[in-house]
Design a protein around this motif. Structure first.
Motif, short mmCIF file in Angstrom:
data_model
loop_
_atom_site.label_atom_id
_atom_site.label_comp_id
_atom_site.label_asym_id
_atom_site.label_seq_id
_atom_site.Cartn_x
_atom_site.Cartn_y
_atom_site.Cartn_z
N GLU A 29 -6.27 1.29 7.15
CA GLU A 29 -4.92 1.76 6.82
C GLU A 29 -4.97 2.96 5.89
O GLU A 29 -4.18 3.90 6.02
CB GLU A 29 -4.10 0.63 6.20
N LYS A 45 2.33 -12.49 10.90
CA LYS A 45 2.75 -11.21 11.47
C LYS A 45 4.25 -11.04 11.36
O LYS A 45 4.75 -9.94 11.08
CB LYS A 45 2.31 -11.12 12.93
N ARG A 50 2.16 0.92 3.26
CA ARG A 50 3.59 1.19 3.06
C ARG A 50 4.13 0.38 1.88
O ARG A 50 4.84 0.92 1.02
CB ARG A 50 4.36 0.86 4.33
N SER A 51 3.78 -0.89 1.82
CA SER A 51 4.24 -1.71 0.70
C SER A 51 3.53 -1.31 -0.59
O SER A 51 4.09 -1.38 -1.68
CB SER A 51 3.99 -3.19 0.99
N ASN A 64 2.21 -8.69 1.27
CA ASN A 64 1.59 -8.15 2.48
C ASN A 64 0.08 -8.36 2.48
O ASN A 64 -0.52 -8.59 3.53
CB ASN A 64 1.91 -6.67 2.64
N LEU A 70 0.97 2.38 7.60
CA LEU A 70 0.92 1.04 8.16
C LEU A 70 1.35 0.02 7.10
O LEU A 70 1.45 0.36 5.91
CB LEU A 70 -0.47 0.76 8.68
N PRO A 71 1.64 -1.22 7.48
CA PRO A 71 2.30 -2.18 6.59
C PRO A 71 1.70 -2.33 5.21
O PRO A 71 2.42 -2.32 4.20
CB PRO A 71 2.23 -3.49 7.38
N GLN A 98 8.40 -6.47 2.03
CA GLN A 98 7.56 -7.29 1.17
C GLN A 98 6.81 -6.44 0.14
O GLN A 98 6.61 -5.24 0.34
CB GLN A 98 6.55 -8.07 2.01
N VAL A 110 5.06 -9.84 7.92
CA VAL A 110 4.74 -8.42 7.73
C VAL A 110 5.80 -7.54 8.37
O VAL A 110 6.18 -6.50 7.82
CB VAL A 110 3.34 -8.10 8.32
N TYR A 111 6.31 -7.95 9.54
CA TYR A 111 7.28 -7.14 10.26
C TYR A 111 8.63 -7.06 9.54
O TYR A 111 9.47 -6.23 9.88
CB TYR A 111 7.49 -7.69 11.68
N LYS A 112 8.83 -7.93 8.55
CA LYS A 112 10.08 -7.86 7.78
C LYS A 112 10.21 -6.51 7.07
O LYS A 112 11.30 -6.03 6.81
CB LYS A 112 10.14 -8.98 6.75
N ASN A 113 9.06 -5.93 6.72
CA ASN A 113 9.02 -4.58 6.17
C ASN A 113 9.64 -4.46 4.79
O ASN A 113 9.93 -3.37 4.31
CB ASN A 113 9.73 -3.60 7.13
#
Length: 274
Positions: A186, A133, A200-201, A146, A196-197, A141, A136-139
């Motif tokens: 997602e 987690k 988004r990636s 991810n 969402l992550p 990747q 993932v929060y690094k945003n």
């Protein structure tokens, strides 16, 4: 049909037992009961019930997995933003305490019966989930990075339980099924404008880093098209994996079909509303 009814009854039974255990009159005044995933209950019970394990161990392993997942999900609801409102701050503090409460219940449940090896499995799973987690929060990747993290976050506990009993086929099935479930969720949220992550990636990697909010119509269409290709590919892999479980193949295929249909119906609903 009798087998399906049996498993459905077991899911209901476990949920009733779970909500009875997490019931706390003070917490219920301020926060909602945790949501449980029927598929995780179903698949874990399905796997363990055929391993000639003591009935008590099967029951407490399934309940403990529900408690750990509730703890992880509850802690994830806590905002990292600075909160000034005393009411919201209290709610967040209670949410953290609720997650700790659920986690303590799983530990108590396993330790009182001296299931030390299972405690190690659960503790390691919590650590791995939180580590991924954080990634993932690094945003920042890639989609592949991810995807790797999401696969762990969504099913690491079930995978580790399966690996503990040397049931690698189940571990692979869990990884694929719950990744598919998260991907569909997602994708559906994107139709409501939420990135969402994973998605988004995905946008950054494949659609020339277009991060406009909302996405331009032609970009959104391209994203959804490529998403569907990934979803269909994962579904095909899952269907092939079902051959590893001849006793449960029909029920597993049914759950996969329901998951795909739910996503399809959601798309139709959004199109109608749009």
């Amino acid at each position: 049909m009798n087998k399906i009814n049996h498993f459905n009854d077991k899911v209901i039974e476990f949920k009733e037992c779970f909500y009875e255990r997490v019931k706390h009159p003070y917490l219920q005044k301020f926060i909602q009961d945790p949501v449980v995933d029927d598929d995780k209950i179903l698949f874990l019970y399905m796997m363990l019930s055929e391993q000639q394990l003591p009935t008590k161990l099967v029951k407490e392993c399934v309940l403990s997995s529900m408690l750990v997942q509730a703890a992880l999900d509850t802690h994830e609801e806590v905002s990292l933003q600075n909160i000034k409102s005393d009411t919201i701050k209290k709610n967040h503090q209670l949410t953290v305490l609720a997650g700790d409460f659920y986690s303590s219940l799983y530990y108590f449940l396993l330790s009182k019966n001296n299931y030390i090896s299972m405690i190690r499995v659960f503790s390691r799973s919590i650590q791995e989930s939180n580590e991924h987690k954080m990634s993932v929060y690094k945003n920042k990747q890639s989609f592949e990075e991810n995807s790797r993290d999401v696969r762990v976050i969504e099913s690491v506990l079930l995978q580790n339980i399966a690996n503990h009993f040397t049931l690698t086929s189940w571990s692979t099935f869990y990884e694929q099924f719950f990744f598919l479930k998260r991907f569909i969720f997602e994708r559906n949220q994107l139709l409501y404008g939420k990135k969402l992550p994973l998605i988004r990636s995905f946008i950054t990697d494949f659609i020339s880093a277009d991060t406009s909010d909302p996405l331009r119509e032609e970009v959104l269409s391209k994203v959804l098209h490529v998403c569907q290709a990934h979803i269909d590919a994962t579904r095909s892999e899952l269907v092939a994996l079902c051959d590893s479980f001849p006793k449960h193949k029909e029920l597993l295929l049914d759950r996969i079909d329901r998951l795909m249909k739910d996503g399809h119906h959601f798309n139709e609903k959004v199109a109608e509303e749009g």
